[in-house]
Design a protein around this motif. Structure first.
Motif, mmCIF file in Angstrom:
data_model
loop_
_atom_site.group_PDB
_atom_site.id
_atom_site.type_symbol
_atom_site.label_atom_id
_atom_site.label_comp_id
_atom_site.label_asym_id
_atom_site.label_seq_id
_atom_site.Cartn_x
_atom_site.Cartn_y
_atom_site.Cartn_z
ATOM 1 N N SER A 52 59.145 22.851 32.257
ATOM 2 C CA SER A 52 58.711 21.757 31.390
ATOM 3 C C SER A 52 59.448 20.476 31.728
ATOM 4 C CB SER A 52 58.934 22.140 29.925
ATOM 5 O OG SER A 52 58.656 21.042 29.072
ATOM 6 N N ASN A 53 60.757 20.581 31.921
ATOM 7 C CA ASN A 53 61.552 19.391 32.199
ATOM 8 C C ASN A 53 61.212 18.791 33.554
ATOM 9 O OD1 ASN A 53 64.020 17.735 32.925
ATOM 10 N ND2 ASN A 53 64.540 18.355 30.840
ATOM 11 N N LEU A 54 61.097 19.636 34.582
ATOM 12 C CA LEU A 54 60.814 19.116 35.918
ATOM 13 C C LEU A 54 59.413 18.505 36.000
ATOM 14 C CD1 LEU A 54 62.433 21.863 38.192
ATOM 15 C CD2 LEU A 54 63.398 19.688 37.432
ATOM 16 N N LEU A 55 58.430 19.160 35.365
ATOM 17 C CA LEU A 55 57.074 18.603 35.381
ATOM 18 C C LEU A 55 56.993 17.316 34.567
ATOM 19 C CD1 LEU A 55 54.987 21.881 35.117
ATOM 20 C CD2 LEU A 55 55.011 20.290 37.037
ATOM 21 N N GLU A 56 57.687 17.283 33.433
ATOM 22 C CA GLU A 56 57.684 16.060 32.621
ATOM 23 C C GLU A 56 58.284 14.896 33.399
ATOM 24 O OE1 GLU A 56 59.387 14.365 28.337
ATOM 25 O OE2 GLU A 56 59.763 16.443 28.934
ATOM 26 N N ASN A 57 59.374 15.151 34.140
ATOM 27 C CA ASN A 57 59.975 14.095 34.948
ATOM 28 C C ASN A 57 58.990 13.590 36.002
ATOM 29 O OD1 ASN A 57 62.413 13.966 33.668
ATOM 30 N ND2 ASN A 57 63.483 15.312 35.075
ATOM 31 N N ALA A 58 58.277 14.534 36.648
ATOM 32 C CA ALA A 58 57.340 14.142 37.700
ATOM 33 C C ALA A 58 56.178 13.338 37.128
ATOM 34 C CB ALA A 58 56.828 15.386 38.423
ATOM 35 N N VAL A 59 55.676 13.739 35.957
ATOM 36 C CA VAL A 59 54.544 13.035 35.346
ATOM 37 C C VAL A 59 54.976 11.680 34.808
ATOM 38 C CG1 VAL A 59 52.915 13.094 33.419
ATOM 39 C CG2 VAL A 59 53.271 15.142 34.809
ATOM 40 N N ARG A 60 56.131 11.651 34.150
ATOM 41 C CA ARG A 60 56.555 10.415 33.477
ATOM 42 C C ARG A 60 57.103 9.388 34.461
ATOM 43 N NH1 ARG A 60 60.961 10.766 28.727
ATOM 44 N NH2 ARG A 60 59.220 11.856 27.726
ATOM 45 N N HIS A 61 57.928 9.834 35.408
ATOM 46 C CA HIS A 61 58.620 8.888 36.285
ATOM 47 C C HIS A 61 57.994 8.786 37.670
ATOM 48 C CE1 HIS A 61 61.655 8.733 33.191
ATOM 49 N NE2 HIS A 61 61.877 10.032 33.304
ATOM 50 N N GLY A 62 57.166 9.782 38.047
ATOM 51 C CA GLY A 62 56.551 9.754 39.367
ATOM 52 C C GLY A 62 55.159 9.158 39.340
ATOM 53 N N GLU A 63 54.537 9.189 40.487
ATOM 54 C CA GLU A 63 53.181 8.666 40.619
ATOM 55 C C GLU A 63 52.375 9.614 41.499
ATOM 56 O OE1 GLU A 63 53.574 4.811 42.297
ATOM 57 O OE2 GLU A 63 54.763 4.003 40.631
ATOM 58 N N GLY A 64 51.058 9.415 41.515
ATOM 59 C CA GLY A 64 50.199 10.186 42.397
ATOM 60 C C GLY A 64 50.152 11.661 42.024
ATOM 61 N N THR A 65 49.913 12.505 43.020
ATOM 62 C CA THR A 65 49.766 13.945 42.811
ATOM 63 C C THR A 65 51.126 14.605 42.603
ATOM 64 O OG1 THR A 65 47.797 13.985 44.211
ATOM 65 C CG2 THR A 65 48.890 16.088 43.807
ATOM 66 N N VAL A 66 51.190 15.470 41.594
ATOM 67 C CA VAL A 66 52.379 16.287 41.369
ATOM 68 C C VAL A 66 52.117 17.643 42.014
ATOM 69 C CG1 VAL A 66 53.854 17.395 39.653
ATOM 70 C CG2 VAL A 66 52.934 15.093 39.219
ATOM 71 N N THR A 67 52.896 17.974 43.013
ATOM 72 C CA THR A 67 52.697 19.206 43.775
ATOM 73 C C THR A 67 53.764 20.225 43.402
ATOM 74 O OG1 THR A 67 51.788 17.943 45.626
ATOM 75 C CG2 THR A 67 52.488 20.205 46.081
ATOM 76 N N ILE A 68 53.313 21.437 43.088
ATOM 77 C CA ILE A 68 54.231 22.526 42.746
ATOM 78 C C ILE A 68 54.020 23.650 43.752
ATOM 79 C CG2 ILE A 68 55.034 24.123 40.978
ATOM 80 C CD1 ILE A 68 52.712 21.362 39.900
ATOM 81 N N ASP A 69 55.046 23.927 44.544
ATOM 82 C CA ASP A 69 55.009 25.008 45.530
ATOM 83 C C ASP A 69 55.863 26.161 45.041
ATOM 84 O OD1 ASP A 69 53.511 23.955 47.948
ATOM 85 O OD2 ASP A 69 54.965 22.349 47.646
ATOM 86 N N VAL A 70 55.288 27.358 44.989
ATOM 87 C CA VAL A 70 56.023 28.566 44.612
ATOM 88 C C VAL A 70 56.009 29.484 45.824
ATOM 89 C CG1 VAL A 70 56.201 30.483 42.995
ATOM 90 C CG2 VAL A 70 55.256 28.294 42.227
ATOM 91 N N THR A 71 57.191 29.769 46.349
ATOM 92 C CA THR A 71 57.293 30.517 47.597
ATOM 93 C C THR A 71 58.393 31.566 47.520
ATOM 94 O OG1 THR A 71 58.871 28.931 48.509
ATOM 95 C CG2 THR A 71 56.543 28.513 48.938
ATOM 96 N N PRO A 72 58.256 32.652 48.285
ATOM 97 C CA PRO A 72 59.390 33.568 48.438
ATOM 98 C C PRO A 72 60.452 32.900 49.301
ATOM 99 C CG PRO A 72 57.577 34.261 49.841
ATOM 100 C CD PRO A 72 57.071 33.107 49.032
ATOM 101 N N SER A 73 61.702 33.260 49.094
ATOM 102 C CA SER A 73 62.786 32.633 49.853
ATOM 103 C C SER A 73 63.964 33.583 49.912
ATOM 104 C CB SER A 73 63.204 31.312 49.200
ATOM 105 O OG SER A 73 63.775 31.561 47.930
ATOM 106 N N ALA A 74 64.962 33.190 50.667
ATOM 107 C CA ALA A 74 66.202 33.965 50.689
ATOM 108 C C ALA A 74 66.879 33.850 49.332
ATOM 109 C CB ALA A 74 67.118 33.448 51.791
ATOM 110 N N SER A 75 67.466 34.926 48.875
ATOM 111 C CA SER A 75 68.127 34.916 47.568
ATOM 112 C C SER A 75 69.431 34.140 47.633
ATOM 113 C CB SER A 75 68.399 36.347 47.101
ATOM 114 O OG SER A 75 69.148 36.335 45.892
ATOM 115 N N PRO A 76 69.715 33.337 46.610
ATOM 116 C CA PRO A 76 71.012 32.652 46.570
ATOM 117 C C PRO A 76 72.159 33.583 46.182
ATOM 118 C CG PRO A 76 69.762 32.153 44.585
ATOM 119 C CD PRO A 76 68.856 32.969 45.470
ATOM 120 N N ARG A 77 71.825 34.793 45.766
ATOM 121 C CA ARG A 77 72.857 35.735 45.311
ATOM 122 C C ARG A 77 73.206 36.701 46.439
ATOM 123 N NH1 ARG A 77 71.776 38.691 39.788
ATOM 124 N NH2 ARG A 77 72.514 36.671 39.020
ATOM 125 N N GLU A 78 74.486 36.848 46.673
ATOM 126 C CA GLU A 78 74.951 37.750 47.726
ATOM 127 C C GLU A 78 74.562 39.185 47.379
ATOM 128 O OE1 GLU A 78 79.137 38.896 50.028
ATOM 129 O OE2 GLU A 78 79.069 37.285 48.549
#
Length: 378
Positions: free
Chosen positions: A271-297
């Motif tokens: 909610s916070n990240l999308l609100e920042n993008a909508v309120r303070h950004g412009e144009g298309t708001v792109t959300i990428d959800v991807t698998p990645s390396a874990s930050p936890r050892e």
């Protein structure tokens, strides 16, 4: 920690004292120069036998000048009323049951404030003092904390004043002149009161989150989370509120690992990240959800969510302050606490969050969470 007495005479018997003047570190079990706080030790005669590197830094007195001096001369302290502290406390006299002086603010020559505590070491419970051990700490860290708390209180007071004034004004008006308003006017006033009450509730929730984050008591209740569906719900809410559907682009890279997280807190982050993008950004708001390396050892996979826009982005010089308290990307409202809370939530999950510049030129926030699957599913 016992303190030997050979350090001060070391200069007289031909042996060169250590940097701190504390003699052989083996006498202490640890080199006093390794301590983060200032350490000053005086013997049974009141002569300084240890003056570590931190004490030299805090007092701006070289250790070589302090060693062998009387304690009150090497460390001339005054209380906040200008009274000399050592004659006032009389460490070698007074009650034989005294064991310590609690930490307090005292002044060095020149008016610099330090935090000082002392311990009186006796060979017997009520015997004479054989050592006075003094700890010194710089007050700057405490001052920064106090300033931060004062800023938080001022911000909260400012943010609460506006909605509470509105609530009070509308309710008082309705109670005093109920019959004079039409149903549509009453509904508008009550809707305003309801929105302002929600604003107060959100602010109080932010304060509770900050308190838990700062004290390390933020609880994470892990459950299976469909992160793609969670992002989709937020997008639908924005579209229902009037945002054009083509402003949002959701890209899911399959297959995603099963994610175990606190669904309510992940919703708060999204909610916070999308609100920042909508309120303070412009144009298309792109959300990428991807698998990645874990930050936890010890874990191989994690899930990353990247939220980017096509606005002006965040200035390079502000990048390192984005996740601090009270940072605001613009002057368009907000408490400046949201991204601080987002970082605390992500880190409470064992994850990481970064900010940078999106390929389209806007701001790009990326957080990565470990999958954190329970052991019985491994």
């Amino acid at each position: 920690m016992s303190v030997g007495t050979s350090s001060a005479p070391g200069a007289r018997d031909g042996r060169r004292p250590s940097v701190s003047g504390a003699g052989d570190p083996a006498e202490f079990g640890i080199d006093p120069d390794e301590l983060p706080d200032g350490l000053v030790v005086a013997d049974e005669h009141g002569n300084v036998i240890c003056f570590n590197a931190a004490a030299a830094r805090i007092t701006d007195v070289p250790a070589a000048d302090a060693l062998g001096q009387r304690l009150e001369k090497a460390l001339p302290l005054e209380d906040l009323e200008g009274r000399r502290w050592w004659p006032l406390t009389d460490p070698y006299g007074g009650l034989a049951i005294r064991a310590r002086q609690p930490e307090r603010n005292l002044l060095l020559p020149g008016g610099r404030e330090v935090l000082v505590s002392a311990r009186y070491v006796r060979t017997e419970p009520t015997g004479p003092v054989s050592r006075v051990v003094v700890s010194l700490r710089d007050t700057e860290a405490r001052r920064r904390t106090e300033r931060s708390h004062a800023e938080l209180i001022a911000t909260v007071a400012h943010e609460l004043r506006s909605p509470l004034t509105s609530v009070k004004g509308f309710t008082a008006t309705l109670l005093a002149k109920w019959e004079r308003f039409t149903d549509d006017q009453k509904r508008l006033m009550l809707e305003t009161v309801d929105a302002d009450a929600d604003r107060v509730t959100r602010l109080i929730a932010e304060l509770l989150d900050i308190s838990r984050i700062d004290s390390g008591r933020l609880e994470v209740r892990r459950q299976p989370v469909d992160i793609g569906a969670a992002v989709g719900r937020h997008i639908q809410a924005y579209v229902a509120a009037g945002q054009p559907a083509d402003r949002f682009l959701l890209r899911l890279e399959q297959p995603l690992p099963a994610l175990w997280a606190d669904p309510d807190k992940i919703d708060q982050v999204l909610s916070n990240l999308l609100e920042n993008a909508v309120r303070h950004g412009e144009g298309t708001v792109t959300i990428d959800v991807t698998p990645s390396a874990s930050p936890r050892e010890g874990e191989d996979t994690g899930t990353s969510v990247t939220v980017s826009d096509e606005g002006p982005g965040i200035p390079e010089e502000s990048m390192n302050r984005v996740f601090t308290r009270f940072w605001r990307g613009s002057k368009r409202g907000g408490t400046g606490l949201g991204l601080y809370i987002v970082k605390g939530i992500v880190e409470a999950h064992g994850g990481t969050i970064t900010v940078g510049r999106a390929p389209q030129g806007g701001a790009e926030f990326r957080f990565t969470l470990p999958v954190s699957a329970p052991a019985y599913l491994a």
